[in-house]
Design a protein around this motif. Structure first.
Motif, mmCIF file in Angstrom:
data_model
loop_
_atom_site.group_PDB
_atom_site.id
_atom_site.type_symbol
_atom_site.label_atom_id
_atom_site.label_comp_id
_atom_site.label_asym_id
_atom_site.label_seq_id
_atom_site.Cartn_x
_atom_site.Cartn_y
_atom_site.Cartn_z
ATOM 1 N N GLN A 25 36.035 90.789 8.775
ATOM 2 C CA GLN A 25 36.422 89.377 8.699
ATOM 3 C C GLN A 25 37.578 89.145 7.732
ATOM 4 N N TRP A 26 37.897 90.148 6.939
ATOM 5 C CA TRP A 26 39.025 90.018 6.015
ATOM 6 C C TRP A 26 40.322 90.019 6.817
ATOM 7 N N ARG A 27 41.183 89.103 6.535
ATOM 8 C CA ARG A 27 42.422 88.988 7.302
ATOM 9 C C ARG A 27 43.282 90.250 7.195
ATOM 10 N N VAL A 28 43.357 90.811 5.992
ATOM 11 C CA VAL A 28 44.185 92.008 5.795
ATOM 12 C C VAL A 28 43.617 93.171 6.590
ATOM 13 N N ALA A 31 52.837 104.120 -3.725
ATOM 14 C CA ALA A 31 53.166 104.119 -2.298
ATOM 15 C C ALA A 31 52.063 104.792 -1.482
ATOM 16 N N LEU A 32 51.502 105.868 -2.002
ATOM 17 C CA LEU A 32 50.444 106.576 -1.291
ATOM 18 C C LEU A 32 49.146 105.768 -1.263
ATOM 19 N N LEU A 33 48.889 105.014 -2.327
ATOM 20 C CA LEU A 33 47.738 104.112 -2.303
ATOM 21 C C LEU A 33 47.915 103.067 -1.205
ATOM 22 N N LEU A 34 49.134 102.566 -1.060
ATOM 23 C CA LEU A 34 49.415 101.581 -0.009
ATOM 24 C C LEU A 34 49.267 102.209 1.379
ATOM 25 N N CYS A 35 49.690 103.464 1.512
ATOM 26 C CA CYS A 35 49.505 104.167 2.787
ATOM 27 C C CYS A 35 48.026 104.234 3.138
ATOM 28 N N GLY A 36 47.197 104.583 2.141
ATOM 29 C CA GLY A 36 45.760 104.667 2.364
ATOM 30 C C GLY A 36 45.160 103.338 2.747
ATOM 31 N N ALA A 37 45.756 102.248 2.257
ATOM 32 C CA ALA A 37 45.247 100.907 2.543
ATOM 33 C C ALA A 37 45.725 100.373 3.895
ATOM 34 N N GLY A 38 46.477 101.197 4.615
ATOM 35 C CA GLY A 38 46.917 100.782 5.945
ATOM 36 C C GLY A 38 48.262 100.105 5.993
ATOM 37 N N ALA A 39 49.023 100.153 4.900
ATOM 38 C CA ALA A 39 50.364 99.561 4.909
ATOM 39 C C ALA A 39 51.242 100.295 5.925
#
Length: 209
Positions: free
Chosen positions: A83-86, A22-30
């Motif tokens: 340019q990456w959509r995510v 979950a914290l990795l996802l937080c770091g990725a901007g989730a």
């Protein structure tokens, strides 16, 4: 605090690994608040589903890896990452330009401040990487120092408030405001020390000349 309750249930069933991911996802901007995620990790240890000190260590690693991943992606791919959509959902060209402007104004100090700015961390860390103006070591030290302030506050708050929901919610709200204030105070102290250092260097250079 429905999100907190859902995260507590999820983490209680899946343990440290779920908190880490979950914290990795937080770091990725989730769209998952890092502070609530950390509190939920602390809560499950207070309920007997783990050790709070291990949870703190796991949380620190998850937070720092997530942040470092964003920095390194920006550093490797440069502005092409926009340019990456995510990534574009988190860092639009307009926002990228705005963060770059803040780097011009505040320099590397922005990376420290970003930890206390929910919704800005990922944008700042990616931009820091794309600018190539700061080494990974400097980034990691600044981010790590800021994380050593924020992460234990949230994890241990969850631990001590695990059995008192109203008290916990009250202190989450107070803590969110307090971290902003703490980050501001630390920034002022750093700026004052930097200014005094510059004056001392200037005086010494004047004497030598």
């Amino acid at each position: 605090m429905d999100l907190l309750e859902r995260l507590v249930t999820l983490f209680a069933e899946n343990g440290y690994a779920a908190v880490f991911i979950a914290l990795l996802l937080c770091g990725a901007g989730a769209p998952l608040p890092e502070d609530i995620t950390l509190v939920a990790g602390g809560v499950i240890t207070g309920l007997g589903y783990g050790n709070v000190h291990i949870m703190f260590a796991v949380s620190m690693v998850g937070v720092l890896l997530g942040d470092a991943g964003m920095f390194l992606l920006g550093h490797h791919y440069g502005a092409r990452i926009l340019q990456w959509r995510v990534v574009a959902r988190v860092l639009t060209p307009e926002r990228y330009a705005k963060v770059q402007e803040k780097f011009e104004r505040y320099g590397n100090r922005l990376m420290f401040i970003a930890r206390f700015l929910p919704g800005m961390r990922t944008a700042v860390y990616i931009t820091a990487g794309t600018t190539h103006r700061v080494s990974f070591l400097r980034f990691f030290l600044l981010d790590g120092f800021a994380a050593l302030i924020s992460v234990p506050i949230w994890v241990y708050l969850g631990y001590f408030g695990a059995n008192n929901h109203e008290w916990l919610v009250m202190w989450i709200r107070r803590g969110q405001s307090s971290l902003w204030a703490l980050g501001g105070i630390i920034l002022v102290v750093v700026l004052v020390l930097w200014w005094r250092h510059r004056r001392r260097v200037a005086r010494e250079a004047g004497r030598e000349s």
